[in-house]
Design a protein around this motif. Sequence first.
Motif, PDB file in Angstrom:
ATOM      1  N   SER A   1       1.278 -45.099  15.579  1.00  0.00           N
ATOM      2  CA  SER A   1       1.613 -43.719  15.263  1.00  0.00           C
ATOM      3  C   SER A   1       1.120 -43.332  13.866  1.00  0.00           C
ATOM      4  O   SER A   1       0.439 -42.326  13.698  1.00  0.00           O
ATOM      5  N   TYR A   2       1.447 -44.149  12.870  1.00  0.00           N
ATOM      6  CA  TYR A   2       1.141 -43.778  11.485  1.00  0.00           C
ATOM      7  C   TYR A   2      -0.303 -44.075  11.086  1.00  0.00           C
ATOM      8  O   TYR A   2      -0.904 -43.312  10.338  1.00  0.00           O
ATOM      9  N   ILE A   3      -0.815 -45.192  11.520  1.00  0.00           N
ATOM     10  CA  ILE A   3      -2.108 -45.627  10.990  1.00  0.00           C
ATOM     11  C   ILE A   3      -3.260 -45.312  11.944  1.00  0.00           C
ATOM     12  O   ILE A   3      -4.358 -44.975  11.513  1.00  0.00           O
ATOM     13  N   GLU A   4      -3.016 -45.396  13.234  1.00  0.00           N
ATOM     14  CA  GLU A   4      -4.091 -45.047  14.172  1.00  0.00           C
ATOM     15  C   GLU A   4      -4.017 -43.569  14.570  1.00  0.00           C
ATOM     16  O   GLU A   4      -4.915 -43.048  15.218  1.00  0.00           O
ATOM     17  N   GLY A   5      -2.911 -42.922  14.220  1.00  0.00           N
ATOM     18  CA  GLY A   5      -2.805 -41.487  14.466  1.00  0.00           C
ATOM     19  C   GLY A   5      -2.612 -41.096  15.920  1.00  0.00           C
ATOM     20  O   GLY A   5      -2.979 -40.001  16.324  1.00  0.00           O
ATOM     21  N   LEU A   6      -2.021 -41.970  16.709  1.00  0.00           N
ATOM     22  CA  LEU A   6      -1.846 -41.660  18.130  1.00  0.00           C
ATOM     23  C   LEU A   6      -0.522 -40.925  18.380  1.00  0.00           C
ATOM     24  O   LEU A   6       0.496 -41.237  17.775  1.00  0.00           O
ATOM     25  N   SER A   7      -0.566 -39.974  19.301  1.00  0.00           N
ATOM     26  CA  SER A   7       0.663 -39.302  19.724  1.00  0.00           C
ATOM     27  C   SER A   7       1.460 -40.265  20.609  1.00  0.00           C
ATOM     28  O   SER A   7       0.934 -41.294  21.045  1.00  0.00           O
ATOM     29  N   HIS A   8       2.698 -39.921  20.892  1.00  0.00           N
ATOM     30  CA  HIS A   8       3.503 -40.786  21.760  1.00  0.00           C
ATOM     31  C   HIS A   8       2.843 -41.013  23.109  1.00  0.00           C
ATOM     32  O   HIS A   8       2.838 -42.114  23.633  1.00  0.00           O
ATOM     33  N   SER A   9       2.303 -39.924  23.674  1.00  0.00           N
ATOM     34  CA  SER A   9       1.714 -40.109  25.009  1.00  0.00           C
ATOM     35  C   SER A   9       0.437 -40.942  24.938  1.00  0.00           C
ATOM     36  O   SER A   9       0.132 -41.701  25.857  1.00  0.00           O
ATOM     37  N   GLU A  10      -0.308 -40.818  23.840  1.00  0.00           N
ATOM     38  CA  GLU A  10      -1.489 -41.672  23.677  1.00  0.00           C
ATOM     39  C   GLU A  10      -1.098 -43.144  23.504  1.00  0.00           C
ATOM     40  O   GLU A  10      -1.775 -44.045  24.003  1.00  0.00           O
ATOM     41  N   ILE A  11       0.001 -43.378  22.794  1.00  0.00           N
ATOM     42  CA  ILE A  11       0.477 -44.761  22.631  1.00  0.00           C
ATOM     43  C   ILE A  11       0.896 -45.323  23.991  1.00  0.00           C
ATOM     44  O   ILE A  11       0.564 -46.455  24.349  1.00  0.00           O
ATOM     45  N   ALA A  12       1.615 -44.483  24.751  1.00  0.00           N
ATOM     46  CA  ALA A  12       2.057 -44.916  26.086  1.00  0.00           C
ATOM     47  C   ALA A  12       0.861 -45.304  26.951  1.00  0.00           C
ATOM     48  O   ALA A  12       0.879 -46.326  27.646  1.00  0.00           O
ATOM     49  N   GLU A  13      -0.176 -44.503  26.856  1.00  0.00           N
ATOM     50  CA  GLU A  13      -1.378 -44.769  27.636  1.00  0.00           C
ATOM     51  C   GLU A  13      -2.069 -46.048  27.152  1.00  0.00           C
ATOM     52  O   GLU A  13      -2.427 -46.914  27.952  1.00  0.00           O
ATOM     53  N   ARG A  14      -2.192 -46.178  25.846  1.00  0.00           N
ATOM     54  CA  ARG A  14      -2.863 -47.344  25.269  1.00  0.00           C
ATOM     55  C   ARG A  14      -2.152 -48.640  25.652  1.00  0.00           C
ATOM     56  O   ARG A  14      -2.777 -49.639  25.985  1.00  0.00           O
ATOM     57  N   LEU A  15      -0.809 -48.605  25.598  1.00  0.00           N
ATOM     58  CA  LEU A  15      -0.055 -49.839  25.836  1.00  0.00           C
ATOM     59  C   LEU A  15       0.426 -49.975  27.277  1.00  0.00           C
ATOM     60  O   LEU A  15       1.105 -50.944  27.611  1.00  0.00           O
ATOM     61  N   GLN A  16       0.084 -48.985  28.098  1.00  0.00           N
ATOM     62  CA  GLN A  16       0.523 -49.011  29.497  1.00  0.00           C
ATOM     63  C   GLN A  16       2.042 -49.118  29.599  1.00  0.00           C
ATOM     64  O   GLN A  16       2.582 -49.983  30.292  1.00  0.00           O
ATOM     65  N   LEU A  17       2.699 -48.244  28.834  1.00  0.00           N
ATOM     66  CA  LEU A  17       4.164 -48.235  28.819  1.00  0.00           C
ATOM     67  C   LEU A  17       4.658 -46.851  29.215  1.00  0.00           C
ATOM     68  O   LEU A  17       3.954 -45.869  29.001  1.00  0.00           O
ATOM     69  N   PRO A  18       5.884 -46.780  29.742  1.00  0.00           N
ATOM     70  CA  PRO A  18       6.465 -45.454  29.952  1.00  0.00           C
ATOM     71  C   PRO A  18       6.673 -44.748  28.606  1.00  0.00           C
ATOM     72  O   PRO A  18       6.957 -45.409  27.600  1.00  0.00           O
ATOM     73  N   LEU A  19       6.504 -43.428  28.603  1.00  0.00           N
ATOM     74  CA  LEU A  19       6.680 -42.646  27.381  1.00  0.00           C
ATOM     75  C   LEU A  19       8.044 -42.912  26.735  1.00  0.00           C
ATOM     76  O   LEU A  19       8.164 -43.047  25.517  1.00  0.00           O
ATOM     77  N   GLY A  20       9.078 -43.002  27.576  1.00  0.00           N
ATOM     78  CA  GLY A  20      10.429 -43.218  27.056  1.00  0.00           C
ATOM     79  C   GLY A  20      10.551 -44.529  26.281  1.00  0.00           C
ATOM     80  O   GLY A  20      11.309 -44.615  25.307  1.00  0.00           O
ATOM     81  N   THR A  21       9.813 -45.537  26.703  1.00  0.00           N
ATOM     82  CA  THR A  21       9.852 -46.825  26.008  1.00  0.00           C
ATOM     83  C   THR A  21       9.216 -46.715  24.624  1.00  0.00           C
ATOM     84  O   THR A  21       9.731 -47.252  23.640  1.00  0.00           O
ATOM     85  N   VAL A  22       8.119 -45.980  24.554  1.00  0.00           N
ATOM     86  CA  VAL A  22       7.464 -45.772  23.256  1.00  0.00           C
ATOM     87  C   VAL A  22       8.430 -45.086  22.301  1.00  0.00           C
ATOM     88  O   VAL A  22       8.623 -45.512  21.164  1.00  0.00           O
ATOM     89  N   LYS A  23       9.058 -44.014  22.800  1.00  0.00           N
ATOM     90  CA  LYS A  23       9.976 -43.264  21.938  1.00  0.00           C
ATOM     91  C   LYS A  23      11.157 -44.114  21.510  1.00  0.00           C
ATOM     92  O   LYS A  23      11.606 -44.048  20.366  1.00  0.00           O
TER      93      LYS A  23
END
Lengths: 215, 201
Positions: free
Chosen positions: B161-183
């Motif tokens: 989030s802070y260093i790569e600048g990804l939004s929550h949904s982008e993180i979810a996509e990158r890590l193949q996780l549900p959005l709720g888990t990222v949050k």
Amino acid sequence: MPIIHHPDDATLMSFAAGSLGEALSAVIASHIDLCPRCAAEVRQMEHVGAALFDGLKPTGMSSLTVASLLRHDVSVKAERTETEVAGGIVPGPLTRFVGADLDQIPWKRLGIGVWHYPLPLSPGVKGDLRLLKVAPGQAMPEHGHGGAELTLLLRGSYRDEVGTFRRGDVADLDEDVEHRPVASLDEGCICLIASEEKARFRGLMARLVQPLTGF
Amino acid sequence: MVQLASYTHVPVSACAHGMTSSTSMADLLQRVAESGDAEAFLKLFQSYAPRVKSYMIRQGADANTAEELAQETLMTVWRKAALYSGEKGSATTWIFTIARNLRIDRLRRETPWQELPDGHDEEASADPSPEELLSQKQRSARVKSALAELPADQHEVVLLSYIEGLSHSEIAERLQLPLGTVKSRMRLAYQKVREAVEDLR
Ligand SMILES: [Zn+2]
């Protein structure tokens, strides 16, 4: 009336990190203008960013000199915008778009008992940001929920399954939550609404709106 | 700016990384603010510009753009130093927020809605007392150790989030996780930081 509904900490963090999209960021900036609690949290979250930033391995700069750097006149972006006096109706960060008075906004009719005023986003930015005015007792128009959405109440109130939202309150709902807020019977409501994706008003609303605004 | 002439041929190089001393950096910043002290600015530049460059590269900039943005970040420090009031935020936090906003503006081509913490809206004094500087230093150390102690899965989303600048949904996509888990990982990570600095607030 104290603010009861705050954004999710995860949303505030994304804002502090600079990773929240422009439209959603506009809502958070407007909320923290009204909410000292969240303003303090964001500040703390910026310290998290600073700690991570400080831990980065440095990358060597090419052989520049400070003097040549300072001769090079880089224009600096505008200073912080003037914030309206506390208690102003429009949160400080929004005043550059709509002035300080919600009553002066040139509302456009969106459907029965619903008006809107779209706010500009930077060219090419995905998302949607607009002010919405809903007549007393009228249901809020449904957005297509694709991606995150934030709503900040600016005047009046609305009720949904979660509770009553008043000035300063933010609805920060997971995208799979179905809710249908209804504006209060006495005064209706005005809110700032942002979505990560382009808004698509559904149902009757969509048929009314689409030919006019090209959603 | 005239007084910078004597530094014309001083090469700027990277210095050792990590653990920038917030107290001495705040002191340098104050010298820049009060008297346009070019020597102090040079030290700030050497300390921060290479790290801002790394930050911009991690945010997706190529090396040249990253270098330009690092320069511009430090230029902004030079120009706005007078606005910085040594408040409760450390110099590093102030510079991080300048870099963050520049990234939003230049790399994402969006309008940054985030304000720079200038201290004017807080009860901090323009001239921080030794106690204030100490608590800044303590807070910065505690935030760092809280982050260092995070479980790997929480640390990962915070970094993305802070260093790569990804939004929550982008993180979810990158890590193949549900959005709720990222949050929820973001929230848990922040709770630990908050607990670590609770008594300093
Ligand atoms: Zn709040």
